[in-house]
Scaffold this active site. Structure first.
Site, short mmCIF file in Angstrom:
data_model
loop_
_atom_site.label_atom_id
_atom_site.label_comp_id
_atom_site.label_asym_id
_atom_site.label_seq_id
_atom_site.Cartn_x
_atom_site.Cartn_y
_atom_site.Cartn_z
N THR A 17 0.87 -1.18 0.00
CA THR A 17 0.00 0.00 0.00
C THR A 17 0.90 1.23 0.00
OG1 THR A 17 -0.13 0.32 2.40
CG2 THR A 17 -1.66 -1.27 1.42
N CYS A 18 0.31 2.41 0.11
CA CYS A 18 1.12 3.62 0.15
C CYS A 18 1.92 3.74 1.45
CB CYS A 18 0.25 4.86 -0.03
SG CYS A 18 -1.02 5.05 1.23
N ASN A 19 1.49 3.02 2.48
CA ASN A 19 2.17 3.12 3.78
C ASN A 19 3.05 1.92 4.13
OD1 ASN A 19 1.31 5.66 4.62
ND2 ASN A 19 -0.63 4.84 5.35
N ARG A 20 2.91 0.83 3.41
CA ARG A 20 3.70 -0.35 3.76
C ARG A 20 3.85 -1.29 2.58
NH1 ARG A 20 0.02 -4.73 6.80
NH2 ARG A 20 -1.94 -4.25 5.74
#
Length: 94
Positions: free
Chosen positions: A49-52
């Site tokens: 995802t954009c965070n991980r």
């Protein structure tokens, strides 16, 4: 069955590192094939995802994958040094 997770997230790595570790949707099948080509890996799952960006692994021998950073580097097409100090490795209930 023991699960090993290796990854980077917004708490462990900056945007530049997370972008290098991201796996675009259209590349998921090839990256999963790369993970499964590691001799000790029986099952694999990628979460990106954009965070991980995480790689979940199950070893063939019933124990944890011994060198998850090598498998992660192979799957992402980078060197382990590219994410050294930014990854976390979790096993089983962790």
């Amino acid at each position: 069955m023991k699960i090993t997770v290796i990854g980077v997230n917004h708490q462990t790595a900056g945007v530049d590192t997370r972008e290098r570790m991201a796996v675009p949707t259209h590349e998921l099948p090839a990256r999963l094939t790369a993970a499964l080509s590691a001799p000790e890996v029986a099952e694999a799952l990628i979460v990106s995802t954009c965070n991980r960006s995480e790689l979940y692994l199950v070893a063939r021998n019933g124990c944890c994958v011994s060198r998850p950073e090598q498998v992660y580097a192979h799957v992402l097409g980078v060197l382990p040094e590219d994410f050294e100090g930014h990854t976390y490795i979790l096993q089983d209930e962790d």
